[in-house]
Design a protein around this motif. Structure first.
Motif, PDB file in Angstrom:
ATOM      1  N   PRO A   1      43.219  35.753  24.355  1.00  0.00           N
ATOM      2  CA  PRO A   1      42.500  36.004  25.481  1.00  0.00           C
ATOM      3  C   PRO A   1      41.911  35.527  26.477  1.00  0.00           C
ATOM      4  O   PRO A   1      40.548  35.672  27.935  1.00  0.00           O
ATOM      5  N   ALA A   2      41.103  34.372  26.246  1.00  0.00           N
ATOM      6  CA  ALA A   2      40.428  33.800  27.703  1.00  0.00           C
ATOM      7  C   ALA A   2      41.435  32.110  27.846  1.00  0.00           C
ATOM      8  O   ALA A   2      40.954  32.000  29.550  1.00  0.00           O
ATOM      9  N   LEU A   3      42.964  32.877  28.564  1.00  0.00           N
ATOM     10  CA  LEU A   3      43.819  32.177  29.413  1.00  0.00           C
ATOM     11  C   LEU A   3      43.766  33.716  29.845  1.00  0.00           C
ATOM     12  O   LEU A   3      44.311  34.239  30.329  1.00  0.00           O
ATOM     13  N   LEU A   4      43.076  33.135  31.613  1.00  0.00           N
ATOM     14  CA  LEU A   4      42.304  34.381  32.856  1.00  0.00           C
ATOM     15  C   LEU A   4      43.341  34.067  33.842  1.00  0.00           C
ATOM     16  O   LEU A   4      42.912  33.082  34.554  1.00  0.00           O
ATOM     17  N   GLY A   5      43.123  35.386  34.774  1.00  0.00           N
ATOM     18  CA  GLY A   5      43.170  34.863  36.400  1.00  0.00           C
ATOM     19  C   GLY A   5      43.181  36.234  36.739  1.00  0.00           C
ATOM     20  O   GLY A   5      42.896  37.118  35.787  1.00  0.00           O
ATOM     21  N   LYS A   6      42.818  36.127  37.925  1.00  0.00           N
ATOM     22  CA  LYS A   6      41.941  36.857  38.928  1.00  0.00           C
ATOM     23  C   LYS A   6      43.420  38.076  39.765  1.00  0.00           C
ATOM     24  O   LYS A   6      44.434  37.277  40.231  1.00  0.00           O
ATOM     25  N   HIS A   7      43.791  39.031  39.737  1.00  0.00           N
ATOM     26  CA  HIS A   7      45.234  39.907  40.399  1.00  0.00           C
ATOM     27  C   HIS A   7      43.969  40.274  41.839  1.00  0.00           C
ATOM     28  O   HIS A   7      43.353  41.713  41.681  1.00  0.00           O
ATOM     29  N   LEU A   8      44.594  40.402  42.652  1.00  0.00           N
ATOM     30  CA  LEU A   8      44.879  40.189  43.827  1.00  0.00           C
ATOM     31  C   LEU A   8      45.662  41.614  44.204  1.00  0.00           C
ATOM     32  O   LEU A   8      44.911  42.535  45.467  1.00  0.00           O
ATOM     33  N   LYS A   9      46.019  42.237  43.443  1.00  0.00           N
ATOM     34  CA  LYS A   9      47.580  43.146  44.536  1.00  0.00           C
ATOM     35  C   LYS A   9      46.250  44.545  44.558  1.00  0.00           C
ATOM     36  O   LYS A   9      45.155  45.409  43.723  1.00  0.00           O
ATOM     37  N   GLN A  10      46.210  44.943  45.365  1.00  0.00           N
ATOM     38  CA  GLN A  10      44.957  46.741  45.764  1.00  0.00           C
ATOM     39  C   GLN A  10      46.037  47.679  45.758  1.00  0.00           C
ATOM     40  O   GLN A  10      47.146  48.313  46.732  1.00  0.00           O
ATOM     41  N   TRP A  11      45.939  48.008  44.710  1.00  0.00           N
ATOM     42  CA  TRP A  11      47.150  49.162  43.987  1.00  0.00           C
ATOM     43  C   TRP A  11      46.348  50.589  44.576  1.00  0.00           C
ATOM     44  O   TRP A  11      45.391  50.743  45.220  1.00  0.00           O
TER      45      TRP A  11
END
Length: 334
Positions: free
Chosen positions: A198-208
């Motif tokens: 749960p601490a392996l993180l990324g910010k998703h830039l996709k604009q749904w």
């Protein structure tokens, strides 16, 4: 003392010129610190400057023979990667700076075949785009710490395990779909341990957008995943397919039916069933309130009822397809 496994980062990229400066910055910093062995960007025949931008930033760039999608790109990079671990990061995901260190710690356990994480709590864009990315985070954060599936948005596999199971199935899944989930099923079936960190993180830039999300959820997720479970794996209880999630889908169905028949039965039934649905989803609703605010959380939980219904409807259709019409091998996603 056993040496720490080396990590090759693999970023499949198509039309990612505008995203790569943000996506590659933390990955190249990890490379400069010696935390990853290499950063490979696979230019999937982009018509823009994707490959050029990646080279300027210091990544190793390879180009697919023809545009084939992220599964093809990942498989191509895996064949030339030098690391013991293949860390897949999507071209619209900004990995957190401690990602490589977290993977080193996870793969210090020799029994672990694969690891994946989740999105962070600060997605960008409209309320709907934030809802979609936060929903993804919620299910990954609340999942069991071992899984039968895999996620390639920010997930890693030992190179020998990846080769052992044959990589991503790009014949069945010719467009971005559930090729990572299916890979996880094969790793699990072969005896590999898949961990959720749960601490392996990324910010998703996709604009749904809503239209885009509905199409993707039904035709690229719900239908192929349902067919895979019915034909091969059986109904799973990972992530958003748990028994409690199925019950919530039934509640959502009753709520939406009451809305449709409100002129006949009055608003009381709809209000009552909405209250029950909110109570049944209270942990998720509270999560939305914390990260979206009350008004947007209400919009999100209302849309989530629609999501439950079309996802459950897709599964029901696949059951009919399999048991009534006898369609047994419709796994191919064109």
């Amino acid at each position: 003392m056993t040496a720490a496994p080396t990590i090759s980062v693999i970023v499949p990229a198509f039309r990612a010129e505008h995203l790569l400066p943000r996506v590659l910055e933390p990955l190249m910093a990890m490379h400069q610190r010696g935390e990853v062995l290499e950063v490979i960007v696979v230019d999937d025949r982009s018509p823009d400057r994707t490959g050029e931008v990646a080279r300027i930033m210091g990544a190793r760039v390879i180009v697919t023979p023809q545009n084939g999608g992220p599964g093809v790109a990942r498989n191509l990079a895996a064949r030339v990667a030098a690391g013991d671990v293949l860390w897949f990061v999507d071209s619209d995901v900004i990995a957190w700076p401690d990602g490589a260190r977290r993977l080193q710690a996870a793969f210090a356990d020799p029994s672990v075949a694969a690891v994946f994480g989740s999105y962070d709590t600060a997605p960008e864009g409209s309320w709907f785009a934030r809802y979609k990315n936060l929903m993804h985070r919620y299910y990954h954060q609340t999942a069991r710490r071992t899984a039968r599936t895999f996620w390639a948005g920010c997930g890693a596999v030992r190179a020998d395990w990846f080769a052992k199971v044959g990589g991503f199935d790009v014949e069945t899944y010719r467009v971005p779909s559930i090729e990572d989930i299916e890979l996880g099923y094969r790793i699990y079936a072969a005896g590999g341990v898949i961990c959720v960190d749960p601490a392996l993180l990324g910010k998703h830039l996709k604009q749904w957008t809503m239209r885009q999300a509905i199409h993707t959820d039904i035709f690229r997720r719900a239908l192929p995943w349902s067919r895979l479970m019915i034909a091969r794996e059986g109904l799973s209880d990972d992530l958003n397919t748990s028994p409690l999630e199925r019950l919530r889908a039934i509640l959502a169905g009753f709520f939406l039916v009451s809305v449709l028949f409100m002129p006949l039965i009055g608003w009381g039934w709809a209000a009552g069933l909405l209250a029950v649905a909110i109570l049944g989803n209270w942990p998720l609703f509270s999560f939305f309130i914390a990260h979206l605010g009350l008004l947007r959380a209400i919009l999100a939980i209302l849309y989530h009822q629609v999501y439950y219904v079309y996802s459950a409807g897709a599964f029901a259709w696949c059951l009919i397809e399999y048991h009534v019409f006898g369609v047994r091998n419709r796994l191919h996603v064109p």
